[in-house]
Scaffold this motif. Structure first.
Motif: not given
Length: 246
Positions: A69-91
């Protein structure tokens, strides 16, 4: 931590009528009662240990939820982390991994299937190179490949390698996917890569992860390799929780 004897004694006293105990039991009498109960009912030891383990696991889960809960932004929305799948996905599924981890490679079919079957799924990768110098070189190379738009290609290429990954193996994989190796080596030295790996180390420590792979989905964690069904259950639960908040 209280000794098991003390815990047993407290349990015995709690369920013993006051009239049966007299005015007051001494410490030695309490211990004697506890030991007599253990000898007569040895399963008490097993049950008490199980209870303690369950309480410790529950406490650990609650601690991890608080960290998420305290690190949710760092975990899920870090712009410096690679994202696969749907970048706008809901989960979002966050995976901490190492290219030299055989269990991480075993999880590849599961992750690929999840991406294919769920168009609303995001996969955030946290490069967590903890197994060897080769792991560190591979992580830096994969992250540097973003500058040439080939993170995903190099990621899957490295995950297909059987055996230990070292510098030579990484360079060959980079060539296989069409990367400019000279540029790659230069880009591997950028501060953004240092920042990503350092953040992965910090988050893993906060979440008490001890190995790879480790997953975070919603408010739940799975430290270790999981089955496709377990992953799907975590995704479904995260989606239900999110829907309930809307």
């Amino acid at each position: 931590m209280k000794s098991l004897t003390t815990i047993f004694a407290a349990s015995i006293i709690a369920f013993t009528p006051i009239s049966a105990m007299g005015d007051q039991l001494t410490g030695d009498q309490i211990k004697k009662l506890a030991l007599e109960a253990i000898l007569e009912n040895p399963e008490i030891i097993r049950d008490a240990i199980t209870l303690l383990q369950e309480k410790e696991e529950l406490a650990k889960r609650e601690e991890r939820k608080a960290v998420i809960q305290s690190q949710i932004v760092a975990l899920e929305q870090d712009e410096n982390a690679p994202v696969l799948g749907n970048p706008n996905g809901d989960v979002t599924v966050v995976e901490f991994f190492d290219y030299n981890c055989p269990y991480c490679k075993s999880a590849v079919p599961m992750i690929k299937a999840a991406i294919k079957n769920d168009p609303n799924l995001r996969i955030v990768y946290r490069e967590w190179p903890i197994l060897s110098e080769g792991s560190m070189f591979a992580a830096r190379a994969a992250l540097a490949a973003r500058e040439q738009g080939k993170y995903e290609e190099l990621h899957w290429e490295l995950m297909e390698v059987r055996g230990r990954i070292d510098e030579a193996v990484v360079i060959k994989a980079a060539e296989n996917v069409g990367l400019d190796v000279d540029k790659l080596r230069t880009d591997m030295k950028t501060p953004q890569i240092d920042a990503h790996i350092e953040k992965s180390m910090q988050l893993a420590q906060l979440l008490s992860f001890s190995g790879t792979p480790s997953f975070v989905v919603g408010e739940n964690v799975a430290p270790g390799l999981i089955s496709p069904n377990q992953l799907q259950d975590m995704i479904d639960e995260a989606r239900e929780v999110q829907a309930a908040k809307e």
